[in-house]
Write a protein that holds these residues in place. Structure first.
Motif, PDB file in Angstrom:
ATOM      1  N   ALA A  17       1.168   3.536  -3.291  1.00  0.00           N
ATOM      2  CA  ALA A  17       0.577   4.925  -3.070  1.00  0.00           C
ATOM      3  C   ALA A  17       1.468   6.038  -3.695  1.00  0.00           C
ATOM      4  CB  ALA A  17       0.173   5.199  -1.626  1.00  0.00           C
ATOM      5  N   ASN A  28       0.666  -1.054   0.105  1.00  0.00           N
ATOM      6  CA  ASN A  28       0.052  -0.221   0.005  1.00  0.00           C
ATOM      7  C   ASN A  28       0.802   1.333  -0.034  1.00  0.00           C
ATOM      8  OD1 ASN A  28      -2.660  -0.906  -0.199  1.00  0.00           O
ATOM      9  ND2 ASN A  28      -2.964  -0.895   2.100  1.00  0.00           N
ATOM     10  N   SER A  29       1.851   1.156   0.901  1.00  0.00           N
ATOM     11  CA  SER A  29       2.751   2.448   0.931  1.00  0.00           C
ATOM     12  C   SER A  29       3.572   2.599  -0.393  1.00  0.00           C
ATOM     13  CB  SER A  29       3.764   2.642   2.086  1.00  0.00           C
ATOM     14  OG  SER A  29       4.414   1.340   1.933  1.00  0.00           O
ATOM     15  N   LEU A  88      -3.008   2.085  -6.797  1.00  0.00           N
ATOM     16  CA  LEU A  88      -3.587   1.709  -5.566  1.00  0.00           C
ATOM     17  C   LEU A  88      -4.388   0.562  -5.506  1.00  0.00           C
ATOM     18  CD1 LEU A  88      -4.955   5.557  -4.812  1.00  0.00           C
ATOM     19  CD2 LEU A  88      -3.076   3.974  -3.559  1.00  0.00           C
ATOM     20  N   SER A 133      -5.478   5.091 -10.380  1.00  0.00           N
ATOM     21  CA  SER A 133      -5.673   4.606  -9.390  1.00  0.00           C
ATOM     22  C   SER A 133      -5.493   3.054  -9.481  1.00  0.00           C
ATOM     23  CB  SER A 133      -7.327   4.744  -8.724  1.00  0.00           C
ATOM     24  OG  SER A 133      -7.998   3.927  -9.748  1.00  0.00           O
ATOM     25  N   ASN A 179      -3.749  -2.568  -2.735  1.00  0.00           N
ATOM     26  CA  ASN A 179      -4.843  -2.871  -2.081  1.00  0.00           C
ATOM     27  C   ASN A 179      -4.738  -4.393  -2.002  1.00  0.00           C
ATOM     28  OD1 ASN A 179      -5.131  -0.327  -0.827  1.00  0.00           O
ATOM     29  ND2 ASN A 179      -6.883   0.176  -2.254  1.00  0.00           N
TER      30      ASN A 179
END
Length: 130
Positions: free
Chosen positions: A52, A48-49, A69, A66, A73
């Motif tokens: 992102a 996630n990090s 992302l 996205s 996820n």
């Protein structure tokens, strides 16, 4: 909400209890395979990090992208589900004791919950302008 020293102390205590449960689930029954749960939960927030940081406008489109992302996820949720499924699978196969399975799952949930809580309290995003 400002997080202070008491929050850090509480989070470190919960993290220590989580790792203690995972290590005890290994040491009490002399089988160190449940220690893989700690590795999965510690590495789970990384996708996630990383994703992102990659998300945003790219060279081809000025719109927000996205897909990074979504992939982060998905990878994080796969690792979290694997963290719960690994002890259950090992206990079902008879490789570890069923109590070791429960201790590893509770300890892993405490570790991952601490990581999520820490990142929620100490995120660098500010909502001052909204």
């Amino acid at each position: 909400m400002a997080a202070g020293l008491k929050t850090i102390i509480l989070l470190s205590f919960v993290l220590a209890v989580g790792f203690l449960l995972i290590i005890l689930s290994c040491a009490l029954w002399s089988n160190w395979l449940p220690l893989l749960v700690a590795l999965l939960y510690v590495l789970a927030p990384l996708p996630n990090s990383i994703c992102a940081r990659c998300a945003g406008a790219d060279d081809f489109s000025a719109d927000y992208n996205s897909s990074f992302l979504d992939f982060g996820n998905w990878l994080t949720s796969t690792m979290v589900v694997s963290g719960f499924a690994l002890p259950i699978t090992l206990a079902h196969a008879g490789v570890i004791h069923s109590m070791a399975c429960i201790m590893a799952m509770v300890g892993g949930a405490l570790v991952y919950g601490t990581i999520l809580t820490y990142s929620g309290f100490f995120s660098e995003t500010s909502d001052d302008y909204f």
